[in-house]
Design an enzyme around this catalytic site. Structure first.
Site, PDB file in Angstrom:
ATOM      1  N   TYR A 144     -73.848 -58.733  38.178  1.00 55.17           N
ATOM      2  CA  TYR A 144     -74.289 -59.587  37.070  1.00 55.17           C
ATOM      3  C   TYR A 144     -75.762 -59.329  36.804  1.00 55.17           C
ATOM      4  O   TYR A 144     -76.574 -59.315  37.733  1.00 55.17           O
ATOM      5  CB  TYR A 144     -74.071 -61.060  37.434  1.00 55.17           C
ATOM      6  CG  TYR A 144     -74.497 -62.037  36.364  1.00 55.17           C
ATOM      7  CD1 TYR A 144     -73.858 -62.068  35.126  1.00 55.17           C
ATOM      8  CD2 TYR A 144     -75.538 -62.935  36.585  1.00 55.17           C
ATOM      9  CE1 TYR A 144     -74.242 -62.971  34.140  1.00 55.17           C
ATOM     10  CE2 TYR A 144     -75.928 -63.848  35.609  1.00 55.17           C
ATOM     11  CZ  TYR A 144     -75.274 -63.855  34.384  1.00 55.17           C
ATOM     12  OH  TYR A 144     -75.658 -64.761  33.417  1.00 55.17           O
ATOM     13  N   ASP A 239     -82.017 -54.505  40.043  1.00 51.43           N
ATOM     14  CA  ASP A 239     -82.053 -55.897  39.620  1.00 51.43           C
ATOM     15  C   ASP A 239     -82.182 -56.748  40.879  1.00 51.43           C
ATOM     16  O   ASP A 239     -81.214 -57.027  41.570  1.00 51.43           O
ATOM     17  CB  ASP A 239     -80.791 -56.252  38.827  1.00 51.43           C
ATOM     18  CG  ASP A 239     -80.807 -57.701  38.336  1.00 51.43           C
ATOM     19  OD1 ASP A 239     -81.759 -58.436  38.693  1.00 51.43           O
ATOM     20  OD2 ASP A 239     -79.885 -58.085  37.607  1.00 51.43           O
ATOM     21  N   LYS A 267     -85.732 -65.985  39.868  1.00 51.10           N
ATOM     22  CA  LYS A 267     -85.421 -66.957  40.911  1.00 51.10           C
ATOM     23  C   LYS A 267     -86.607 -67.303  41.822  1.00 51.10           C
ATOM     24  O   LYS A 267     -87.435 -68.115  41.430  1.00 51.10           O
ATOM     25  CB  LYS A 267     -84.173 -66.502  41.675  1.00 51.10           C
ATOM     26  CG  LYS A 267     -82.985 -66.437  40.703  1.00 51.10           C
ATOM     27  CD  LYS A 267     -81.615 -66.211  41.238  1.00 51.10           C
ATOM     28  CE  LYS A 267     -80.614 -66.360  40.091  1.00 51.10           C
ATOM     29  NZ  LYS A 267     -79.630 -65.339  39.942  1.00 51.10           N
TER      30      LYS A 267
HETATM   31  C1  LIG Z   1     -79.331 -64.844  38.416  1.00 47.36           C
HETATM   32  C2  LIG Z   1     -79.330 -63.393  38.122  1.00 47.36           C
HETATM   33  C3  LIG Z   1     -79.681 -62.893  36.850  1.00 47.36           C
HETATM   34  C4  LIG Z   1     -79.918 -63.797  35.669  1.00 47.36           C
HETATM   35  O1  LIG Z   1     -81.007 -64.602  35.796  1.00 47.36           O
HETATM   36  P1  LIG Z   1     -81.134 -65.905  34.852  1.00 47.36           P
HETATM   37  O2  LIG Z   1     -82.467 -66.459  35.198  1.00 47.36           O
HETATM   38  O3  LIG Z   1     -79.978 -66.784  35.226  1.00 47.36           O
HETATM   39  O4  LIG Z   1     -81.024 -65.444  33.448  1.00 47.36           O
HETATM   40  C5  LIG Z   1     -79.776 -61.531  36.689  1.00 47.36           C
HETATM   41  N1  LIG Z   1     -79.524 -60.694  37.690  1.00 47.36           N
HETATM   42  C6  LIG Z   1     -79.180 -61.128  38.922  1.00 47.36           C
HETATM   43  C7  LIG Z   1     -78.946 -60.145  40.005  1.00 47.36           C
HETATM   44  C8  LIG Z   1     -79.048 -62.485  39.175  1.00 47.36           C
HETATM   45  O5  LIG Z   1     -78.662 -62.912  40.382  1.00 47.36           O
END
Ligand SMILES: *Cc1c(COP(=O)(O)O)cnc(C)c1O
Length: 433
Positions: A144, A239, A267
């Protein structure tokens, strides 16, 4: 446990907010039932609006590695907010946060702050395309990267939970420039490069997958991605929105010794406030406006309050790096004990863990190393486990395909209490089959 107030709050919310939630994974679709509404978080504990207390393993989906309402973060927010909530002009604090991140994450020489992980990955993809002059992005099934159009293909967690691999409203043009490979399957990457090699701008990957449940990279997987992207002149995007400052002070890239071209963060870097970032070498980042031709902007980007919270968070981590070893130890103990408990209850499971991330898969395989392994898990059994744990005062992520997050606020007693409750629950649901 009594959930009367949460149930009422859910009805009210569903009348004015789609599904009653501002992000789909909160809606308990993956486990059934009504979401719990919360009033307060403190350390490892959450209190809901009915006054029930829980040991929390969601940690706001990742940011709260030091627990809820971490005093230095709260203090930073309180101190900053009285000076104004936004300026739309630069502040010195933004450079301070950028300097801290550059000093801690090996591959980052320059960084741009944004407001969410979604924005970070969208901007990273645009930058990769602008830098290389190529169109295609390779992603992995089950990974994701936020809800940007080009990433809502085979997108993990939320989408997995709902059984919708795609989203309505994504144009074929956006989907058409995303190529999907299999996580931990270098051959699938090789095949895509053979066919599209000179048109691929970047490979984007969660270096440790967290959004199909936790799946660790096989030893050769990340090195292979580094090698093949280099060979074809494509960029490698890690990511690290989830893994950054979670697996180590320098993220997964430091842990595995791989240098990506672009890194996305989120995060943890906001300490629970909305902030995210993308960064890379100075050469690549100088393609971003106003230095270069890749446009990207944000009215509230680098928001002073969020930045102050982020600085407090990262300084706290930087000042005590031993926390990562402790978290790893706590998490391995929790994972190993849960596996053992499942075994004695006659329940087949695999508990993947690394650092302070963990997923208990109710799964018949010996290991869970791929998307296909993960989706073979028993979602129905997980739903029953989830609800019985909730009733026992343990708040787990409401989906089989999410990471649990352990924080430094989780005490020895929290972990032992979680295990004792889990033992009863597993016996009950194991015996009921
Ligand atoms: C949570 C997450 C996202 C998205 O971040 P948001 O702040 O929810 O838009 C993208 N990549 C990874 C790996 C994530 O865990």
């Amino acid at each position: 446990m009594n959930f009367t107030n949460s149930i009422e709050a859910g009805k009210r919310a569903r009348n004015v907010i789609p599904g009653g939630v501002n992000s789909p994974v909160r809606a308990f679709k993956g486990v059934g039932g009504d979401p719990v509404f919360f009033a307060k978080g403190q350390g490892s504990r959450l209190t809901d609006i009915d006054g029930n207390s829980y040991i929390d393993y969601v940690g706001a989906w990742g940011p709260l590695i030091l627990g809820h309402a971490f005093p230095l973060v709260v203090e930073a927010v309180q101190k900053t907010v009285t000076d104004g909530t936004a300026f739309g002009a630069p502040t010195e604090r933004e450079s301070e946060l950028a300097e801290i991140i550059c000093s801690m994450v090996p591959s980052i020489g320059m960084i741009r702050l944004v407001n969410s992980g979604t924005e970070a990955t969208m901007s990273a993809a645009r930058l990769a395309r602008g830098f290389t002059g190529r169109e295609f992005i390779v992603k992995f099934e089950g990974c994701y990267h936020g809800h940007g159009d080009s990433f809502l293909i085979a997108a993990g967690s939320g989408a997995l939970t709902f059984g919708i691999p795609d989203s309505a409203g994504v144009t074929s043009a956006a989907a058409g420039t995303t190529l999907v490979a299999q996580y931990n399957d270098s051959e699938s990457v090789k095949r895509i490069f053979h066919e599209y090699g000179d048109r691929i701008a970047a490979v984007i990957v969660e270096p440790v997958a967290g959004n199909m449940g936790v799946i660790l990279p096989e030893m050769t997987f990340l090195p292979y991605l580094r090698e093949i992207t280099k060979k074809y002149g494509a960029l490698l995007i890690f990511d690290e929105v989830m893994t950054g400052f979670r697996l180590s002070a320098g993220g997964a890239q430091e842990l595995f010794g791989i240098t990506p071209d672009i890194t996305t963060l989120g995060k943890i870097i906001g300490g629970g406030l909305p902030i995210a970032a993308y960064g890379g070498s100075k050469e690549i980042m100088s393609y971003v406006a106003p230095c270069g031709p890749v446009y990207q902007a944000g009215t509230l980007s680098g928001n002073p309050i969020a930045v102050a919270a982020g600085i407090a968070m990262l300084k706290a981590l930087k000042s005590d790096l031993s926390i990562y070893k402790k978290l790893e130890k706590t998490t391995s103990h929790l994972a190993a004990s849960l596996e053992k408990e499942c075994r004695s209850a006659g329940i087949l499971c695999v508990c993947n863990h690394i650092g302070s991330m963990m997923t208990l898969f109710f799964n018949r395989n010996k290991s869970v190393m791929s998307y296909n392994d993960a989706i073979g898990s028993d979602k129905e059994l997980f739903g029953r486990y989830f609800h019985a744990m909730l009733e026992s005062g343990i708040y787990l992520p409401p989906s089989q395909f999410e990471s649990w997050f352990i924080s430094s606020a989780h005490s020895h007693d929290d972990i032992e209490s979680t295990l004792a409750k889990s033992k009863d629950v597993l016996r009950k649901i194991g015996g009921a089959r």
